[in-house]
Design a protein around this motif. Structure first.
Motif, PDB file in Angstrom:
ATOM      1  N   UNK A 106       0.825  -1.209   0.000  1.00 34.91           N
ATOM      2  CA  UNK A 106       0.000   0.000   0.000  1.00 34.91           C
ATOM      3  C   UNK A 106       0.857   1.256   0.000  1.00 34.91           C
ATOM      4  N   UNK A 107       1.918   1.242   0.783  1.00 39.51           N
ATOM      5  CA  UNK A 107       2.796   2.419   0.854  1.00 39.51           C
ATOM      6  C   UNK A 107       3.475   2.701  -0.484  1.00 39.51           C
ATOM      7  N   UNK A 108       3.806   1.661  -1.222  1.00 39.19           N
ATOM      8  CA  UNK A 108       4.452   1.837  -2.526  1.00 39.19           C
ATOM      9  C   UNK A 108       3.483   2.400  -3.565  1.00 39.19           C
ATOM     10  N   UNK A 109       2.208   2.122  -3.391  1.00 41.10           N
ATOM     11  CA  UNK A 109       1.192   2.578  -4.349  1.00 41.10           C
ATOM     12  C   UNK A 109       0.538   3.891  -3.931  1.00 41.10           C
ATOM     13  N   UNK A 110       0.861   4.341  -2.754  1.00 39.81           N
ATOM     14  CA  UNK A 110       0.172   5.471  -2.133  1.00 39.81           C
ATOM     15  C   UNK A 110       0.164   6.731  -2.983  1.00 39.81           C
ATOM     16  N   UNK A 111       1.278   7.070  -3.596  1.00 38.05           N
ATOM     17  CA  UNK A 111       1.396   8.329  -4.332  1.00 38.05           C
ATOM     18  C   UNK A 111       0.852   8.247  -5.754  1.00 38.05           C
ATOM     19  N   UNK A 112       0.447   7.064  -6.185  1.00 34.85           N
ATOM     20  CA  UNK A 112      -0.005   6.888  -7.562  1.00 34.85           C
ATOM     21  C   UNK A 112      -1.497   7.139  -7.753  1.00 34.85           C
ATOM     22  N   UNK A 113      -2.259   7.163  -6.634  1.00 33.17           N
ATOM     23  CA  UNK A 113      -3.715   7.225  -6.748  1.00 33.17           C
ATOM     24  C   UNK A 113      -4.307   8.211  -5.751  1.00 33.17           C
ATOM     25  N   UNK A 114      -5.514   8.661  -6.068  1.00 28.44           N
ATOM     26  CA  UNK A 114      -6.259   9.507  -5.138  1.00 28.44           C
ATOM     27  C   UNK A 114      -6.975   8.670  -4.089  1.00 28.44           C
ATOM     28  N   UNK A 115      -7.490   7.523  -4.523  1.00 25.53           N
ATOM     29  CA  UNK A 115      -8.215   6.631  -3.617  1.00 25.53           C
ATOM     30  C   UNK A 115      -7.735   5.196  -3.823  1.00 25.53           C
ATOM     31  N   UNK A 116      -7.560   4.484  -2.720  1.00 25.94           N
ATOM     32  CA  UNK A 116      -7.297   3.051  -2.764  1.00 25.94           C
ATOM     33  C   UNK A 116      -8.389   2.360  -1.954  1.00 25.94           C
ATOM     34  N   UNK A 117      -9.191   1.537  -2.634  1.00 20.51           N
ATOM     35  CA  UNK A 117     -10.263   0.787  -1.992  1.00 20.51           C
ATOM     36  C   UNK A 117      -9.801  -0.657  -1.807  1.00 20.51           C
ATOM     37  N   UNK A 118      -9.842  -1.136  -0.585  1.00 17.33           N
ATOM     38  CA  UNK A 118      -9.344  -2.472  -0.266  1.00 17.33           C
ATOM     39  C   UNK A 118     -10.532  -3.387   0.002  1.00 17.33           C
ATOM     40  N   UNK A 119     -10.727  -4.369  -0.851  1.00 15.03           N
ATOM     41  CA  UNK A 119     -11.819  -5.332  -0.696  1.00 15.03           C
ATOM     42  C   UNK A 119     -11.361  -6.418   0.264  1.00 15.03           C
ATOM     43  N   UNK A 120     -11.824  -6.320   1.495  1.00 19.31           N
ATOM     44  CA  UNK A 120     -11.392  -7.234   2.553  1.00 19.31           C
ATOM     45  C   UNK A 120     -12.154  -8.541   2.499  1.00 19.31           C
ATOM     46  N   UNK A 121     -11.524  -9.636   2.906  1.00 22.98           N
ATOM     47  CA  UNK A 121     -12.304 -10.873   3.060  1.00 22.98           C
ATOM     48  C   UNK A 121     -13.285 -10.722   4.208  1.00 22.98           C
ATOM     49  N   UNK A 122     -14.406 -11.413   4.121  1.00 32.22           N
ATOM     50  CA  UNK A 122     -15.370 -11.382   5.216  1.00 32.22           C
ATOM     51  C   UNK A 122     -14.809 -12.126   6.427  1.00 32.22           C
TER      52      UNK A 122
END
Length: 265
Positions: A106-122
């Motif tokens: 996540x930290x490596x991708x942080x600056x590339x996007x405005x929003x990061x949505x994480x689809x968590x397992x139930x």
């Protein structure tokens, strides 16, 4: 820096992945760059819902094994160039991905996007904690069923232990006719039980279920589309307006009160 939002649920089958995909489509359509990460490793379905499963060359696990870079593992949506997914692998052992490793991704991708949505397992096992560890905000998806609310409450108790900026609730698959008859809890009632802020109510919609199964969720023009857009607008602007699934089932007096006295639309 991206706003990193984990979308989670206590009970499976409440529509969490469809909500994640729909929000990603809605937010990216307004010009923001969005990455959706499938953190349900071993049971991943986000690529199927988005209709991108045949375009995957690499995935998260390939990147972690240095078979490709993280950027090469990203799959761009062919209909919305602002939207990407980072798929996961069905056969990969989840034991190889610790919370620390996932957070570093996540930290490596942080600056590339405005929003990061994480689809968590139930559920509340190790996969849940891995998905939450790098998030700044959480959305708990539930339905009005007692078992779903109970499991959502357990998830929220765990989320309270993380340093999150917000923990909000979306009530999915609401039946306006049953709510009006008093046979189903309303979104407000569910949020009051869970003691968390309600940011959206999504109506029961067979059409969205069908579209998700055939990977065409982006074509959704049904009644649930408006509710998702209202939630996306809240995430973008902070202006709350909640879809009212009981519209059309109310008496004239109740319709007047709702129109001028609440946040429902």
């Amino acid at each position: 820096m991206a706003r990193k939002i984990v979308v989670t649920s206590g009970k499976g089958g409440v529509g969490k992945t469809s909500i994640t995909a729909s929000l990603g489509i809605a937010i990216s359509s307004k010009g923001y760059s969005v990455l959706m990460i499938d953190a349900d490793i071993g049971l991943n379905n986000l690529d199927v819902v988005m209709g991108l499963e045949n375009r995957i060359m690499y995935d998260l696990c390939d990147a972690l094994k240095n078979r490709c870079t993280l950027k090469q593992a990203l799959v761009q949506d062919d209909k919305n160039l602002n939207l990407y997914i980072l798929p996961s692998q069905k056969a990969f052992s989840t034991e190889n991905i610790s919370s620390a490793v996932f957070k570093s991704v996540l930290n490596k991708l942080d600056m590339m996007f405005d929003y990061i949505l994480i689809d968590s397992p139930a559920g509340i096992d190790v996969g849940f904690h891995r998905a939450v560890c790098g998030a700044n905000e959480a959305i708990v998806v539930t339905t009005s069923h007692v078992s779903s609310i109970r499991d959502a409450d357990k998830v929220i108790s765990l989320l309270n232990g993380y340093n999150l900026d917000s923990i909000n609730v979306i009530v999915n698959r609401a039946r306006g006719d049953l709510i009006e008859k008093g046979e189903m809890l309303s979104g407000v009632q569910v949020a009051n039980i869970l003691k968390k802020f309600l940011i959206g109510v999504v109506p029961e919609d067979d059409y969205i279920t069908i579209l998700g199964q055939v990977g065409r969720i982006d074509l959704n023009q049904s009644k649930s589309r408006k509710s998702i857009n209202l939630i996306a607008n809240y995430l973008l602007s902070g202006q709350l307006s909640i879809y009212d699934p009981t519209k059309g089932y109310k008496s004239l007096l109740k319709r007047i009160f709702t129109r001028f006295g609440g946040v429902y639309e």
